[in-house]
Scaffold this motif. Sequence first.
Motif, short mmCIF file in Angstrom:
data_model
loop_
_atom_site.label_atom_id
_atom_site.label_comp_id
_atom_site.label_asym_id
_atom_site.label_seq_id
_atom_site.Cartn_x
_atom_site.Cartn_y
_atom_site.Cartn_z
N UNK A 1 0.82 -1.22 0.00
CA UNK A 1 0.00 0.00 0.00
C UNK A 1 0.85 1.27 0.00
N UNK A 2 1.88 1.31 0.81
CA UNK A 2 2.75 2.48 0.86
C UNK A 2 3.50 2.67 -0.44
N UNK A 3 3.98 1.57 -1.02
CA UNK A 3 4.66 1.63 -2.31
C UNK A 3 3.75 2.24 -3.37
N UNK A 4 2.52 1.73 -3.40
CA UNK A 4 1.57 2.20 -4.43
C UNK A 4 1.25 3.68 -4.23
N UNK A 5 1.02 4.07 -2.98
CA UNK A 5 0.68 5.49 -2.74
C UNK A 5 1.85 6.40 -3.13
N UNK A 6 3.08 5.98 -2.83
CA UNK A 6 4.24 6.76 -3.26
C UNK A 6 4.32 6.81 -4.78
N UNK A 7 4.12 5.64 -5.39
CA UNK A 7 4.25 5.54 -6.84
C UNK A 7 3.20 6.36 -7.56
N UNK A 8 2.01 6.46 -6.99
CA UNK A 8 0.95 7.24 -7.64
C UNK A 8 1.37 8.70 -7.73
N UNK A 9 2.00 9.21 -6.68
CA UNK A 9 2.44 10.61 -6.78
C UNK A 9 3.52 10.76 -7.84
N UNK A 10 4.43 9.78 -7.91
CA UNK A 10 5.45 9.85 -8.96
C UNK A 10 4.78 9.86 -10.33
N UNK A 11 3.79 8.98 -10.49
CA UNK A 11 3.09 8.90 -11.78
C UNK A 11 2.39 10.20 -12.14
N UNK A 12 1.91 10.92 -11.11
CA UNK A 12 1.25 12.20 -11.37
C UNK A 12 2.26 13.27 -11.82
N UNK A 13 3.50 13.12 -11.31
CA UNK A 13 4.52 14.12 -11.63
C UNK A 13 5.29 13.81 -12.90
N UNK A 14 5.38 12.52 -13.19
CA UNK A 14 6.29 12.09 -14.25
C UNK A 14 5.63 10.96 -15.02
N UNK A 15 5.26 11.25 -16.27
CA UNK A 15 4.52 10.25 -17.05
C UNK A 15 5.37 9.06 -17.44
N UNK A 16 6.64 9.29 -17.64
CA UNK A 16 7.51 8.19 -18.05
C UNK A 16 8.79 8.19 -17.25
N UNK A 17 8.70 7.84 -15.97
CA UNK A 17 9.92 7.85 -15.17
C UNK A 17 10.90 6.78 -15.66
N UNK A 18 12.18 7.12 -15.60
CA UNK A 18 13.20 6.14 -15.94
C UNK A 18 13.40 5.21 -14.73
N UNK A 19 14.14 4.12 -14.97
CA UNK A 19 14.42 3.19 -13.86
C UNK A 19 15.11 3.96 -12.72
N UNK A 20 16.05 4.81 -13.08
CA UNK A 20 16.80 5.55 -12.06
C UNK A 20 15.88 6.49 -11.27
N UNK A 21 14.97 7.14 -11.99
CA UNK A 21 14.04 8.05 -11.30
C UNK A 21 13.13 7.29 -10.34
N UNK A 22 12.68 6.12 -10.77
CA UNK A 22 11.83 5.31 -9.88
C UNK A 22 12.63 4.89 -8.65
N UNK A 23 13.84 4.42 -8.85
CA UNK A 23 14.65 3.94 -7.72
C UNK A 23 14.92 5.08 -6.73
N UNK A 24 15.20 6.24 -7.26
CA UNK A 24 15.46 7.39 -6.39
C UNK A 24 14.20 7.79 -5.63
N UNK A 25 13.07 7.81 -6.32
CA UNK A 25 11.80 8.20 -5.71
C UNK A 25 11.42 7.26 -4.56
#
Lengths: 155, 751
Positions: free
Chosen positions: A104-128
Amino acid sequence: MPTVSMTVNGKSVSADVEPRTLLVQFLRENLGLTGTHVGCDTSQCGACVVHVDGRSTKACTMLAVQAEGKNVTTIEGLAKGDELHPMQEAFREHHGLQCGFCTPGMIMSAVELGMRNKEPTEEEVRHWLEGNICRCTGYHNIVKAIMAGARAMSA
Amino acid sequence: MTSESNVKWIGKNTIRPDGADKVTGRAAYAADATMPGMIWGKILRSPHPHARIRSIDTSKAEALPGVKAVMTSADFVEFPVDTPVPIGIQDMRWMSRNIMARDKVLFAGHPVAAVAATTEKIAEQALELIEVDYEVLPWVIDVEEAMKPDAPILHDHIRFEGKPSNIAGKLEHTLGDVEAGFAQADVVIERSFRTEPVHQGYIEPHACLVSVSDGKATVWSSSQGQFMVRGMCAHMTGLPQNDIRAIPAEIGGGFGGKTIVYLEPVALVLAMKSGRPVKMQMTREEVFRATGPTSGSVSKVKIGATKDGKIVAAEGTWWLQAGALPGAPIRGPVGCGFAPYDIPNVHTLGFDVVCNRSKVAAYRAPGSPIGAYAVECVMDEVAEALGIDPLELRLRNAAKEGTKAAYGPVFPRIGYEETVRAAMEHPHYRAPLGPNQGRGVASGYWFNAGGESSAQVNINEDGSVVVITGHPDIGGSRASTANITAELLGIDYRKVSVLIGDTSVIGFSNLTGGSRVTYASAMAVTESTREVINTLKARAAKIWGIDPEAVIWENGEARPAGENAGNFEPLTLAEIAAKANSTGGPIGAGKQLNAVGAEGGFGTHICDVEVDRELGIARVVRYTAFQDVGRAIHPAYVEGQIQGGAAQGIGWALNEEYIYDKNGKLDNASFLDYRMPVCSDLPMIEAVIIEVPNPKHPQGVRGVGEVPIVPPLAAVANAIYNALGIRFYSLPMSPPKILAALEQTERLAAE
């Protein structure tokens, strides 16, 4: 005891709480929203991430009274009825979970990333995701799920 | 075995049945349960690493308004130290004293009393009112210190070689004659190693809810075995097992650490005393101080080889911290350390050493990573000394069918050589390296386990299927069980629901541990399903009025075996199910068995690191893991196990360790200071599945989950050596250690 009022998953809620009540305690114990998890005492694990006014927030680092008047979304409020949020669907589809406790926490974090960045790179995801710990997956499929989920969110 | 051409579900990456609940927050973990009238339990823990308890006065705590029950070890059954009471691989003599101290506290964090009160806050206040009179004793944590002649002795009853000692046990394996073997060697390398205790690090802290009504208890908790929970609660309280119903909650990670109980018997006694349901949940700090970890160790490994790269002798000794009570996993290094190799002369020795630290709990392939760390680092040095490629050296000495392992068995068909060959042929092994990068390889072995499993397979009226097993699902076993059942019945896997039964609805099933669940549970499910298929054929025969022997089951349908059997339209499972009541009643079968033939698993890993010379940070930049899994029932979850195990091993190698202060207290009991890998610490981990089917299993399964944590420690160490030219003989290879080594090298170069 102070009264706290906020909107949680689209519904207005109000309760008398001790001032030291954490938002995560309020969600779990007062509202019975047990999808928000507690995995540590020091705000490292990220199992308790929810959205407060659209920003991913660790619900263990915020008092319930600090959320006064705010709009809170938990993992339970993400799907529209039976239709999963694209990020939830991506985690399920890409096997981005094992025990599910951090999910649940992973998904909630990831949703905000998805709202900010439509195509995050692997590095951006790992950093986020530095504030969310998973011990089961080695993060491999979580990263894949988030990259796919972010794309699906913008589709 | 199912013929390959018909395979529909085995080997398919089906969507996990627990997936939707886990992504929506509906999955119910132990801490999510509540009951009307529920109160909160809290544990008072020792501040001292070692002390005699002179007295405990709970009267003030009992008088605090809101307190409903207070307990000490006097409320538990006492197990005398001279009479073993085995339960699985544990012994209640030690388990009981780990759950709550009796005459002595043996580590900082050791439970001494517990309280249940109407709120958590009141329970915490009550703990402060409990007066414990301690006689503080000298303590010892380090494994080498604990073995010195003047070391503080933890247990008066433990003797080694006739003297009071902290060495609680010894295990030895001998094959051939090592002295004669080393005499033939052209190269002999002997090194000493050290590892620190590391925690399993499951994200879900231990939690439970227990209610007692009319003398019957219901225990809702997160564990790796509801039958273990029931058994230990029964032992601790004297309640008969039929009066305890242990319900397995969804488990938020275990990795071995939830194969024993900490809270459940305490909550049970508090519930019995208070008459109220009692909930307990640990903080992360309590998890670090008082549960798990696995052993710290010192070891010495010696390997001798001839010029042509044949290992002729090997010797290894491991001293493992058990923590406060006996039970270090010495079987792991002593049995697994040299198992990948066909060596004629082997001697291994392990010592179980008690010390003033929380009692070890199992951690993924218990002890084997510690064994492989030493062996695989020495193998790397042997290869270097001989001028042979390290994988080539492993290949030349690989254990294979017919090899006698030092710990006893003669291997049947195994897949170790295949993992080495796959690694040698993989592009990763030849990929160019950048500046400050190095590549390391290592192999590893784990026994895997069988044991008791029960299953029930029921055909529903509409032709769907419910399977009940008795093992908590920690790695995706509900998905693999659904795949197997659907395959055997020839139906869509979505028609199969797999549930984990509580102790009152399914027969005894041993722990989820030892990489045994998909192996053993699949055997019980397969036997049950085969009986169901026989019943389905018999029902079809009855409908057609022919002999059951003249019916075959194919693609989810009963068909006449041939033209002589008669000319009938096939009957689907759903059609037979609909007529069940008129043809003989409900259709279902349950089998219980003790699975044997869980053959071991081997893995070989390739690791690339890049070292930041200014910060001393070694970062894993590429990682590939090759493993023989027998048969991958659900490949994505097999890969998930391999990736997760490798990540834990990388954490063990680079950052994780228990650090104690000068008062014998754990100094880093939080995720802030105990540094587990986060997402940005790791690269994608490529898992390469190799399938050499286990001849002793109906689907060819070998265990999967534990092998992948075995090779990484040495793979990372060998990679760092190749990046820096410096060998490290202790873990973790954390930035301060790497930096100190780099600075020393520079100093020596300057002088």
